[in-house]
Every structure is written in structure tokens, then in C-alpha cells.
Design an enzyme around this catalytic site. Structure first.
Site, PDB file in Angstrom:
ATOM      1  N   ASP B 219     122.774  56.813  -2.777  1.00  0.00           N
ATOM      2  CA  ASP B 219     123.444  55.731  -3.489  1.00  0.00           C
ATOM      3  C   ASP B 219     124.376  54.978  -2.535  1.00  0.00           C
ATOM      4  O   ASP B 219     124.399  53.740  -2.500  1.00  0.00           O
ATOM      5  CB  ASP B 219     124.237  56.330  -4.664  1.00  0.00           C
ATOM      6  CG  ASP B 219     125.069  55.285  -5.381  1.00  0.00           C
ATOM      7  OD1 ASP B 219     124.474  54.402  -6.035  1.00  0.00           O
ATOM      8  OD2 ASP B 219     126.310  55.340  -5.279  1.00  0.00           O
ATOM      9  N   LYS B 223     124.146  51.016  -0.881  1.00  0.00           N
ATOM     10  CA  LYS B 223     125.239  50.034  -0.871  1.00  0.00           C
ATOM     11  C   LYS B 223     125.515  49.536   0.550  1.00  0.00           C
ATOM     12  O   LYS B 223     125.719  48.351   0.781  1.00  0.00           O
ATOM     13  CB  LYS B 223     126.500  50.649  -1.480  1.00  0.00           C
ATOM     14  CG  LYS B 223     126.353  50.899  -2.980  1.00  0.00           C
ATOM     15  CD  LYS B 223     127.501  51.720  -3.548  1.00  0.00           C
ATOM     16  CE  LYS B 223     127.269  52.044  -5.016  1.00  0.00           C
ATOM     17  NZ  LYS B 223     128.181  53.100  -5.505  1.00  0.00           N
TER      18      LYS B 223
END
Lengths: 361, 361
Positions: B219, B223
Site C-alpha cells: 500500500d 503511494k
């Protein structure tokens, strides 16, 4: 539609204005409006055929001066396309004229705090003109608080999407930040007496030419006025709430900046006492502005803050702005960084300009 | 032009989607587009006359399912006005379809990371479609990094105005933030062994249902991929740079989340050792992502950070993002706050929607 059919008028070519013109000249052509008016103090550069002008010709310009706002509004509203006025001054007179420009469909982009922190009447006139323009003229003023830091846009987004902003708090002056970070750092040391630190800051160019213009707190009060109004409070003006001036009462009548600086050491003891009162509570003294939206309270002045708090830990001349909201809960949304300087202030203006071009284009 | 002539299609009505629909319903009518399509898993709600639909009718809808993208693109591109598609899923399939929508003049607003952190080809397809649309279709994705925090917009403004972003660094996962702020707080204490903290976080809903989906670091890597690309690096994807997984090698083959959690205590000693190594240097261990733009390096993993640093001092599950740039100099522009949660993620989506409506209107 690309931006050559959007026109740009710029008032003010000082520190911020120069950086701004340089940033604009590097924009890709689709985002770069055509410069048709440029002015600084007693010089103006424009032509009646609305052909592009070049900043380098300003000094030698012999154009007849247009009155602001009347003749400038007339000139710009006859341009063969949409017009954006960028006000890079800190003039109250120019700020007072925004409604006249907006009513003629001319958008306004500016770092000038005066329009948004002056009378509530001017604020209302500006935003009702924007509303009546129905998307054809808009006003953007990111750099009026915290220079290029995303303060205004973030607050507007919070409000527009329906969050409830409950409290805004922070350090809103690079000068005050520098003075207190030097005078009362978290590690308990310090770089000397208060008056010495003010003197050093003045010599290093961290204060206005007359440091009283920082120490009176009005710059911070203006910024708080803007934020409080955006959060929904009907603040009458920067003198309608408590603002603690760091100019000792006895020195209010000092005749000059020099006179003031010469007498300031007499009051070092007072500042030293604030510092030790804070230290006794394991805190540090800082110059803080806050808006309590629920209570409708705005205030600016010295506060004792916890050593572990973000405000206490600020470095250099950084600003720090905390937004406490219903959605963000106990931990605020925080924005931190340089809140003054030509390049970063101009960056906020240029970014606003791009947004207006994108909306008009 | 007011927004009733702008149409809204929404895919995904989970946590974020529900908050988003509620926020949109409170917008003033000039900013509220007309909802003509809504879908969740195996239900769709729309009608061929493009009249408004109501979210409360979704569950009982018997509409024939339109294929995504083909039939949905056809349906939306025949609407009698401009259309904005909001993708509130985390689906790669929907993300892959963005170029098809954009090419037909349909704007896209989304918190879905997949489109921007997947293949570089998809990224290029999306942004070349936006460029070709020449202001008629746009893509906004603020909530793809840091939820509603102004991360993407700030980075875009820095780049667009010509600043040089040299380094981006921070804590990009609310889960990782919570785990390490609990495991190794600055005061040297701690709330227990690593596996116990993971267990508590899972039970309190601070992790994904399967904590491995947080601990593998993907995750955060997604980003960082987005930010690195916006800063100008041609990052191939989230698996093209070093990402330290906190899933011990020996547990990579664990059959289930339960199996994984049961065996995790065996590796507590390893995490304890990182913690004491850091403490010996007066530092704390944190899960950090960084982009070094000059060197073209992106990395994600454990780092020992100074106790006095902003990253070390984070609270709860806050994110913190530092932008080091040429204009901001030694002190970065910092944004901090909750980086996950339905309401704040939806806020970023709603704020983006408003910007698109304002540009299309």
C-alpha cells in the site's frame, strides 16, 4: 480553448511580483495568459491594441497612467477575451477596487491580505460580486495566509465538503516564529536577550524594515481574520478581537524604529519573565493565533505551549497551521513550512493563476 | 452554467462511497451534479432517459448490468451533458478503463490508487487522454495518497509552478503509523510485543481484515509510486524498487490470516532488536517511504529516525508527508493528519468533484 485568449494584468513588481513574473514566463503556453498590463509605483505599461507587453519595457514606459480602478477597469473590460488581474501589492486602495473588477467579469488573484482582512463590508462586496459572476469571474488568494502553503485551499475544501471546523490554531508569522524559536528553544537554552534577538533578526532581514510592524501583531491578526471568516465567523476586522502587541506600552510613542530599538533592552526582563514562567511549567512561550469557531472567539498573543507540541518544535521561521475539525477528530490536519519569502509567496499566486486559467479556459 | 447539466456516475458504495454520496447530497445545487448511474458489486441503477436516480433505490434495482467499460462508456457518452465518473472502488479493472472514459470526454475522480500506481503504460494512457481532451475531460485523485490531506494537489502545484522537488519523505500508512507509534513511542516505553500490537490493531479495526495486506508494504509502495511519478520519475511500478515487507520470510507461506497471526509471536525478538538498536542511537524505528528525485531512488521500509524529528513524534494513526524543494530550502513543506477513514477519504473525493464541476461548469 487555450490561454492566449486569456489576458493578464499585473499590479506590483516588487519582491513577490518579480518572482511571479519569472514563474509565469516558464509556464507552458496553454496555461500562460497574455500579459497586457503591468504597473509599479508611477509606471504603467500597456497599449490600446491589447498586444502583449514585456516586463523589461516597464521602466522605460511613457504610457499615460490609468486611474485605478476606474480607467483600468474600463481598459481591461474591453479586452478581446477574459482577463485576470494579479495584485502583487499590499495596497488597501487596490484591494478596495476588487469588487469593481469582479463586477466587470475580471478575475482577481492576489497575496494581498488587505481585501480579506479589512472591513466586513469589503469582504461581502467581493464575495457577492463573485457569486453574481456565476463562474465567469473568481477570486483566489492562497498566499494571503502562509504564502504558498496550502492553507486557504485546504480550509475552503473542508468547509465546502461539509466538515465542521471547530478550531484553527498556529504560528502565522515567520518573523514571530524565528524570534521565539531563537529566544526560547525547546532545549531550554536560548540565543540571548529578547532585544538582542530582535536586533539580530532585523539585521538579517527576518523582520520588516521597522520591526514594530511585526511586533504589533497586526499581520497575524489580519491572517486570523481571513481564516475566521472562511470558517464562517462574521469577524468585523483585525482590531475587533484581542491582539497582544509586543511593543511595550511605554515604547508606543517611540519616534522612530531606531529610537524603539534603542529602548527595547529596558524591557528584556519582562520577556525573560515570560520565558521562565513557561519553563517552570515545562513549557515554552510562543506567539500564537487561534480561532475557536464554536465560541466565536479569535485571539492573538503569547501562549505557554507544551514542549512536545508541534508548535514548540518549529524550526527557523516556519509557520504551522492546525485545523481541528469534526472529521479529523482529536488529531488536527497540520500544514507546516516557510510562510514568507518571494519565491514561495509567488508560488501560491502562480498556482492560483493556473487554477483560474483552467476554470476560464 | 449551473451543475444540473453536469452528470455524475458513481461506481462503488462501500465505506468511502457511502460517505461520498452523503457529502454530495449536502452540496449546494450549483455544485451538485445529477446522479444518473450508481453501482455496487452486482447491482446497477440507471435509466435510459438520464433522469436522476436515488441511492436508496440501488438495492431493489433490477436494471440490466452494463459492462464496464464498454457499455457504461456508451451509456455515459450519450448523456445530454458533461459527465463525471467517480470510482470509489479499489478495483484494477475499473482503473484500467479510465482511458476509455477520458477519451469520450468523461472526467474521472477517484481515491483508487490502482490506476496511478499500476503499469507505467496505464499512467501514460490516462494522462495522454487528459492532454488530448484539452480541458474537456480531466482526472483528479487527491485521495489516492493520504486520503483528504492536500498531498497530490500540493505536489502538483509545486511542480506546475516550476519548483524543483528534491525529496519526498514520510509515513504513508495509517496502520504502520499506529503500529510503530504504539510499539516504539519516543518516550522509550511501548505497549507490548510486536505481535500483540498487531493483534490489538487488527481487533480495533486499524488494519485490513488480513493484516498481511498492510504489513507487506505494498500500500505504501503504491503511494510512493504515485508521488514519484508526479515528481517526474518514470517509475515502472510498485515492485520496481526496494520495499521491505514486515511479513517474515518464514511466514510468507502461511495459509491464512489466522495461521499468520498465530505464528507471528515467534518473530517478536527480531522487531524487539530493531527497537533496541534504534534506542541505542537515541532514535526510534519507523516505517518510512522516500523518493530521492535527483538520484531517481524510491524506497520503503524500516528506518531509524531521530527522536526529535516530526516522523518520530507522530500520534495515533496520522500520516506525515515532507516535501523538500529548491524553494522551501532546508525546512520542508509538511502535511500531517489522518490519512485513512471513510469521511476524510470521501472529503478528498468530494473536494475533487467540486473542482471538476467548477472547471466544466
Amino acid at each position: 480553448m487555450s490561454s492566449p485568449s486569456i489576458y493578464l494584468a499585473v499590479i506590483g513588481v516588487g519582491g513577490v511580483g518579480t518572482c511571479f513574473l519569472s514563474q509565469v514566463s516558464s509556464l507552458p503556453s496553454r496555461l500562460r495568459p497574455t500579459l497586457i498590463f503591468l504597473s509599479r509605483s508611477s509606471k504603467q505599461l500597456y497599449n490600446t491594441s491589447y498586444s502583449p507587453v514585456s516586463p523589461s519595457d516597464l521602466q522605460s514606459s511613457t504610457s499615460k497612467l490609468l486611474s485605478i480602478p476606474d480607467e483600468l477597469v474600463t481598459y481591461l473590460s474591453s479586452a478581446p477575451g477574459k482577463v485576470i488581474l494579479v495584485d502583487n501589492t499590499s495596497s488597501q486602495d487596490v484591494a478596495n477596487a476588487y469588487p469593481s473588477f469582479l463586477k466587470k467579469g475580471i478575475s482577481v488573484v492576489t497575496p494581498n491580505k488587505k481585501a480579506f482582512s479589512g472591513s466586513l463590508q469589503l469582504w461581502n462586496d467581493i464575495f457577492s460580486a463573485v457569486e453574481q459572476a456565476n463562474g465567469k469571474a473568481m477570486v483566489y488568494h492562497e498566499s494571503s495566509v502562509g504564502a504558498g502553503l496550502p492553507v486557504i485551499s485546504t480550509l475552503k475544501d473542508l468547509v465546502a465538503t461539509g466538515d465542521q471546523v471547530t478550531r484553527i490554531e498556529g504560528v502565522f508569522s515567520g518573523t514571530m516564529s524565528f524570534l521565539f524559536n531563537s529566544f526560547a528553544p525547546v532545549d531550554g537554552t536560548g540565543n540571548g536577550k529578547w532585544s538582542e534577538i530582535v536586533k539580530q533578526a532585523k539585521e538579517a532581514g527576518y523582520t520588516e524594515p521597522d520591526p514594530r510592524d511585526d511586533l504589533n501583531g497586526m499581520d497575524v491578526a489580519r491572517k486570523l481574520t481571513i481564516l475566521a471568516r472562511l470558517a464562517g465567523l462574521k469577524v468585523q476586522g483585525p482590531d475587533s478581537f484581542p491582539v497582544q502587541s509586543l511593543i511595550p506600552k511605554e515604547l508606543e510613542s517611540a519616534k522612530s524604529s531606531e529610537d524603539f530599538m534603542a529602548q527595547l533592552p529596558k524591557f528584556d526582563e519582562q520577556m525573560e519573565s515570560y520565558k521562565s514562567q513557561a519553563a517552570a511549567q515545562n513549557k515554552v512561550v510562543r506567539y500564537v493565533g487561534s480561532v475557536d469557531v464554536g465560541k466565536g472567539e479569535v485571539k492573538v498573543g503569547l501562549e505557554m505551549v507544551e514542549k512536545g507540541s508541534p508548535i514548540a518544535g518549529l524550526k527557523g521561521s516556519d509557520n504551522l497551521i492546525c485545523f481541528y475539525t469534526k472529521r479529523y477528530g482529536a488529531n488536527p490536519l497540520v500544514i507546516q513550512g516557510a510562510g514568507a519569502g518571494g519565491e514561495v509567496t509567488a508560488m501560491g499566486v502562480t498556482a492560483d493563476l493556473i487554477k483560474v486559467v483552467e476554470r476560464l479556459g
